[in-house]
Write a protein that holds these residues in place. Structure first.
Motif, PDB file in Angstrom:
ATOM      1  N   VAL A  80       0.844  -1.193   0.000  1.00  0.00           N
ATOM      2  CA  VAL A  80       0.000   0.000   0.000  1.00  0.00           C
ATOM      3  C   VAL A  80       0.879   1.243   0.000  1.00  0.00           C
ATOM      4  CG1 VAL A  80      -1.702   1.331   1.318  1.00  0.00           C
ATOM      5  CG2 VAL A  80      -1.868  -1.154   1.227  1.00  0.00           C
ATOM      6  N   ILE A 136      -4.088   5.251   1.193  1.00  0.00           N
ATOM      7  CA  ILE A 136      -5.500   4.884   1.360  1.00  0.00           C
ATOM      8  C   ILE A 136      -6.257   6.154   1.728  1.00  0.00           C
ATOM      9  CG2 ILE A 136      -7.186   3.585   2.708  1.00  0.00           C
ATOM     10  CD1 ILE A 136      -5.057   1.480   3.198  1.00  0.00           C
ATOM     11  N   MET A 141      -7.712   2.917  -2.674  1.00  0.00           N
ATOM     12  CA  MET A 141      -6.408   2.445  -2.221  1.00  0.00           C
ATOM     13  C   MET A 141      -5.456   2.423  -3.405  1.00  0.00           C
ATOM     14  SD  MET A 141      -5.325  -1.046  -0.184  1.00  0.00           S
ATOM     15  CE  MET A 141      -5.894  -2.190  -1.427  1.00  0.00           C
ATOM     16  N   GLY A 178      -1.419   1.314  -4.512  1.00  0.00           N
ATOM     17  CA  GLY A 178      -0.295   0.512  -4.094  1.00  0.00           C
ATOM     18  C   GLY A 178       0.593   0.179  -5.273  1.00  0.00           C
TER      19      GLY A 178
END
Length: 131
Positions: free
Chosen positions: A99, A102, A107, A109
């Protein structure tokens, strides 16, 4: 480690065999064993397509969340995907997702897929949305 029932995906569209380690909301590791019996392996297609490897990285990313919820993770975007190699029947495809941010159900990543310690797919940015 984790139950694969966490994902709504089922065979033949589930590309994760096992989650082996994770630090919730930070990173997750897992793998997929590639066999000759996969639906995507044929006489003309000898390896796992890179698009499915990218999907596998996205699927492993769903396990970074702390608990199962009624919401579904939707893969919304991929930036900076690079293909460095292939995964063939008999290979163990190691998957990693980390990640980077967020916020508000979104999210971001990055991820890699490797075989025998060699990176075969790297993604600079994966965006997922929780619906």
């Amino acid at each position: 480690m984790e139950s694969l029932s966490y994902l709504p995906h089922k065979y033949p569209f589930l590309y994760v065999d096992r989650v082996v380690e994770r630090d919730p909301m930070k990173w997750v590791k897992g793998y997929k064993n590639i066999s000759n019996n996969e639906w995507f392996i044929s006489e003309s297609q000898k390896s796992m397509p890179s698009t499915l490897i990218i999907e596998a990285i996205g699927q492993i990313g769903a396990f970074v969340r702390i608990e199962k919820s009624e919401k579904y993770e939707i893969l919304a975007g991929i930036n900076g995907a690079q293909i460095h190699g292939s995964a063939y029947p008999g290979d163990k495809l190691d998957l990693y997702f980390e990640v980077t941010r967020i916020r508000n159900g979104l999210m971001k990543g990055k991820g890699i897929a490797s075989v025998n310690g060699s990176v075969i797919v790297s993604i600079d940015e994966i965006t997922t949305v929780y619906l």
